[in-house]
Design a protein around this motif. Structure first.
Motif, short mmCIF file in Angstrom:
data_model
loop_
_atom_site.label_atom_id
_atom_site.label_comp_id
_atom_site.label_asym_id
_atom_site.label_seq_id
_atom_site.Cartn_x
_atom_site.Cartn_y
_atom_site.Cartn_z
N PHE A 131 2.12 6.61 3.14
CA PHE A 131 2.39 5.37 3.33
C PHE A 131 3.42 4.90 2.14
O PHE A 131 3.18 5.23 0.96
CB PHE A 131 1.28 4.15 3.12
N ASN A 132 4.31 4.07 2.48
CA ASN A 132 5.20 3.65 1.21
C ASN A 132 5.52 1.98 1.28
O ASN A 132 5.95 1.55 2.36
CB ASN A 132 6.64 4.50 1.46
N ASP A 133 4.66 1.30 0.34
CA ASP A 133 4.76 -0.14 0.30
C ASP A 133 4.79 -0.79 1.53
O ASP A 133 5.31 -1.70 1.98
CB ASP A 133 6.28 -0.21 -0.22
N VAL A 134 3.60 -0.50 2.19
CA VAL A 134 2.99 -1.13 3.45
C VAL A 134 2.23 -2.38 3.12
O VAL A 134 1.47 -2.38 2.39
CB VAL A 134 2.07 -0.22 4.35
N SER A 135 2.57 -3.52 3.88
CA SER A 135 1.76 -4.67 3.81
C SER A 135 1.86 -5.45 5.09
O SER A 135 2.73 -5.33 5.99
CB SER A 135 2.71 -5.73 3.03
N ILE B 74 -9.29 3.81 3.92
CA ILE B 74 -9.03 2.82 2.81
C ILE B 74 -9.44 1.54 2.87
O ILE B 74 -9.96 0.85 2.06
CB ILE B 74 -7.44 2.80 2.60
N LEU B 75 -9.26 0.97 4.24
CA LEU B 75 -9.97 -0.35 4.64
C LEU B 75 -11.39 -0.42 4.58
O LEU B 75 -11.99 -1.24 4.20
CB LEU B 75 -9.40 -0.40 6.16
N ALA B 76 -12.00 1.08 4.87
CA ALA B 76 -13.55 0.89 4.52
C ALA B 76 -14.01 1.17 3.08
O ALA B 76 -15.14 1.37 2.91
CB ALA B 76 -14.15 1.88 5.68
N LYS B 77 -12.89 1.22 2.31
CA LYS B 77 -13.45 1.59 0.89
C LYS B 77 -14.08 2.93 0.58
O LYS B 77 -14.68 3.19 -0.43
CB LYS B 77 -14.28 0.64 0.10
N HIS C 190 -2.94 5.15 -3.69
CA HIS C 190 -2.19 5.38 -5.09
C HIS C 190 -1.81 4.33 -5.57
O HIS C 190 -1.53 4.07 -6.98
CB HIS C 190 -1.16 6.35 -4.83
N SER C 191 -1.38 3.10 -4.90
CA SER C 191 -1.08 1.81 -5.51
C SER C 191 -1.18 0.97 -4.32
O SER C 191 -1.28 1.07 -3.11
CB SER C 191 0.59 1.71 -6.00
N GLY C 192 -1.05 -0.33 -4.63
CA GLY C 192 -1.28 -1.61 -3.55
C GLY C 192 -2.92 -2.14 -3.67
O GLY C 192 -3.46 -1.58 -4.36
N SER C 193 -2.99 -2.96 -3.17
CA SER C 193 -4.32 -3.49 -2.78
C SER C 193 -4.93 -3.99 -1.42
O SER C 193 -3.99 -4.10 -0.67
CB SER C 193 -4.40 -4.74 -3.62
N ILE C 194 -6.24 -3.72 -1.27
CA ILE C 194 -6.94 -4.41 -0.14
C ILE C 194 -7.87 -5.45 -0.34
O ILE C 194 -8.68 -5.33 -1.16
CB ILE C 194 -7.69 -3.37 0.57
N VAL C 195 -7.48 -6.64 0.27
CA VAL C 195 -8.58 -7.79 -0.22
C VAL C 195 -9.20 -8.18 1.22
O VAL C 195 -8.51 -8.49 2.04
CB VAL C 195 -7.70 -9.13 -0.75
N VAL C 196 -10.49 -8.18 1.26
CA VAL C 196 -11.23 -8.49 2.25
C VAL C 196 -12.05 -10.05 1.93
O VAL C 196 -12.65 -10.12 0.85
CB VAL C 196 -12.30 -7.47 2.68
N LEU D 151 0.69 -1.07 -0.03
CA LEU D 151 -0.01 0.01 0.01
C LEU D 151 0.79 1.32 -0.02
O LEU D 151 1.60 1.44 0.98
CB LEU D 151 -0.96 -0.02 1.24
N SER D 152 0.54 2.16 -0.87
CA SER D 152 1.17 3.57 -1.12
C SER D 152 0.38 4.50 -0.99
O SER D 152 -0.70 4.42 -1.93
CB SER D 152 2.20 3.44 -2.09
N VAL D 153 0.39 5.75 -0.37
CA VAL D 153 -0.45 6.84 -0.47
C VAL D 153 0.29 8.08 -0.37
O VAL D 153 1.37 8.33 0.43
CB VAL D 153 -1.40 6.93 0.82
N GLN D 154 0.15 8.94 -1.25
CA GLN D 154 0.89 10.32 -1.07
C GLN D 154 -0.17 11.46 -0.91
O GLN D 154 -1.42 11.19 -1.18
CB GLN D 154 1.49 10.67 -2.76
#
Length: 645
Positions: free
Chosen positions: A17-21, A46-49, A54-60, A7-10
């Motif tokens: 956040f930079n490349d958070v997993s 982001i978790l709540a959609k 900016h990049s990365g993914s969240i899978v529920v 996960l990355s957010v600017q």
């Protein structure tokens, strides 16, 4: 399960956040921590959609429902409180309609052996299971229980939502999430609008919740009582600790101390090798040893020390100017808003240097009484400040009162006078407003930044009476700790309104409880007050039991003298038994306290700790001591009641 991957957010051109997993497991209870602006609320969105990275993914995990409570909402409901809360059961209403439809279809069919009939039976079973799981058959009773637990009176439930403040409407939003019973709860500062009693009820509710919790809170006691995992957001990455907040603080200190020691040892080893290589590089007879050490250097896996954000506010209150012995005195103060009576006949005296807390349910008059003392509200009775009292007031909405169109510097400059104007930049720097930050418009600041700016204004003139109404809302943990430290050394009189138990602990000498239009006095800090309340509730229960016992005796036939003597013997036997148990508990408590003191001495220096299990042992010891203390207290009450019987 929720999987967060790269996960990355600017934000404003910088990495939040930079490349958070990391992974959130089923039934995890996670506290998100980090300084104001670290990205805690953004991560929840982001978790709540509610926001895209900016990049990365969240899978529920498929089928998992997510309930999200933001920090603030824009109220727009025209329903009454009960009807608005019942909208939480939208799924139950749909399921009820589905169950009725399937039941009707089954009744109209006679193809009992067919695949279609079997499929309908399974659908009906699934719908019924889900309907009962979410409390569909007990909606209204369940809704009333949750609403009253969160502080609403039964008479409030029929009132329109528009009659309540945004804080009370936030309680309804929280109630709706609890009633929906989702598999995942995402809660952003859920205790901001709750009083101490509601927070305790909320903690109890969450203790039986079977789903996953991810929450942001600056209430240390709430985090410790609810969470078992702490994720710290620091400088764009996350640090994951499988423990509650207070243990995380200890483990982080231990981890950094261990890393520092390992790093220093490795640096010494590297320096020794480099010195050897440099010294004998040109010596032919040492060529083989030099090459060996060069290879050794290349193979060394370099130790890294965790990044750590050291920025924190730091300040002290100026010495309090001298004043008379009495700081505040009220006599028979009362207040009504329209036909609604808030309180009456309040008599209150605050002496020079005395520190007290106002607690109680929201709406009982804590803020109203504070505003009367400040002079902002008309009222019945009299209220006056003492001789040469200089008042500093921090309102609950102090941050909202700032002019959004002014810059940070202008906000302070407009109220600074005389010599203090030369120190504005230093004051702002102490509150983490440095460089270009002082030219920012107030309207672009975060909630925590606005609170820090409002606190900075308190330093502009010496005061000897400080009134703080919920000063910790939106402040991060380090900022709260700094504020508390400053207040502990402040030598003026103080009134603080707060629901934050950890913040209040040890801060005040006396607690005033606002309840049913009156004000009750409790000596000690907030935890002594809570203990007093438990004792009162216990005694009420015992009195009720005793009354029932007396009524039964009156109804029964009179006992003869022999029976009375036998009862007296039994009573004496029971007294001796309780006394023996009390003595045993006291012996156990003394032993446990001695062991705890030994471990306290060890934990004072984390460098001495080689076994991480020591923290588990320490917490186990604390829990055992608390349990023995509670047992001793219960036995003491039993002895007292038995002696009176």
């Amino acid at each position: 399960m929720i999987s967060i991957n790269k996960l990355s957010v600017q934000f404003s051109g910088k990495d939040l956040f930079n490349d958070v997993s990391f992974i959130i497991n089923d039934k995890d209870r996670i506290g998100l921590t980090g300084k104001n602006g670290a990205g805690k609320s953004t991560l929840l969105k982001i978790l709540a959609k509610q926001q895209e990275p900016h990049s990365g993914s969240i899978v529920v995990t498929t089928g998992h429902q997510v309930g999200y409570l933001p920090q603030e909402i824009i109220p727009n409901s025209q329903r009454n409180v009960l009807d608005e809360a019942l909208t939480a059961f939208e799924e139950a209403n749909l399921l009820e309609a589905k169950i009725e439809q399937i039941t009707y279809e089954l009744g109209a069919r006679d193809d009992y052996e067919s695949e279609e009939y079997s499929k309908l039976i399974h659908q009906l079973s699934d719908a019924n299971d889900r309907y009962h799981l979410i409390g569909g058959d007990n909606r209204q009773a369940q809704t009333e229980r949750v609403l009253t637990g969160l502080g609403f009176k039964h008479s409030d439930l029929s009132r329109k939502m528009t009659e309540f403040s945004s804080g009370w409407q936030m309680r309804v939003e929280l109630a709706k999430i609890l009633l929906r019973n989702p598999e995942v709860m995402l809660l952003d500062e859920p205790t901001n609008h709750l009083d101490i009693e509601s927070i305790q009820w909320f903690e109890s509710f969450l203790s039986t919740y079977q789903g996953t919790i991810v929450l942001v809170s600056h209430d240390r006691a709430f985090l410790d009582n609810v969470t078992n995992r702490t994720i710290e957001i620091v400088l764009g990455h996350v640090e994951d600790y499988k423990t509650s907040y207070s243990n995380y603080i200890l483990q982080r200190q231990e981890r950094r101390a261990s890393q520092q020691a390992t790093f220093e040892n490795q640096q010494k080893e590297i320096e020794d090798i480099e010195r050897f290589v440099e010294r004998f590089r040109a010596t032919a007879s040492k060529a083989k040893q030099v090459q060996s050490r060069v290879k050794m250097l290349n193979k060394i896996e370099r130790v890294e020390i965790d990044q750590f954000d050291k920025s924190a506010i730091h300040f002290r209150f100026p010495p309090a100017p001298h004043s008379g012995k009495i700081a505040v005195e009220t006599e028979n103060v009362g207040k009504k808003f329209g036909e609604k009576r808030i309180f009456e006949h309040l008599n209150f005296v605050l002496e020079r240097g005395e520190k007290v807390a106002f607690v109680g349910k929201n709406g009982e008059g804590k803020t109203t009484f504070s505003r009367i003392i400040v002079g902002e509200l008309e009222h019945e009775g009299s209220s006056k400040l003492g001789h040469q009292v200089k008042l500093g007031y921090f309102a609950q909405n102090q941050a909202a009162l700032l002019d959004g169109n002014k810059t940070v510097f202008e906000t302070i400059d407009e109220v600074a006078v005389g010599e203090i104007r030369t120190k504005i930049r230093n004051i702002l720097g102490s509150f983490l407003f440095g460089g270009d930050d002082i030219d920012k418009k107030v309207k672009v600041l975060s909630g925590g930044e606005k609170m820090r700016l409002a606190l900075a204004k308190l330093l502009l003139s010496p005061i000897n009476l400080l009134i703080l109404d919920e000063p910790t809302n939106h402040l991060d943990m380090p900022s709260k700790d700094v504020l508390k430290t400053a207040l502990m050394t402040y030598d003026g009189a103080m009134i603080v309104v707060s629901h934050d138990r950890d913040f209040l602990q040890g801060l005040t000498d006396k607690v005033y409880e606002f309840v049913d239009g009156k004000m009750k006095t409790h000596i000690g800090d907030v935890y002594q007050f809570l203990e007093d309340r438990k004792m009162e509730d216990f005694k009420e229960l015992e009195r009720a039991k005793k009354t029932t016992k007396v009524e039964k005796i009156i109804e029964a036939a009179p006992a003869d003298n022999k029976q009375q003597r036998e009862e007296k013997k039994n009573q004496e036997r029971e007294l001796r038994k309780i006394k023996t148990q009390i003595e045993q508990k006291e012996k156990e408590i003394a032993e446990l306290e001695a062991k705890k003191k030994e471990m306290d001495d060890i934990l004072m220096n984390p460098a001495n700790i080689s076994d991480s299990n020591v923290f588990v042992q320490y917490n186990h010891l604390k829990e055992k001591l608390e349990k023995r203390m509670a047992e001793w207290e219960n036995l003491s009450l039993q002895l007292d009641e038995a002696a009176k019987a």
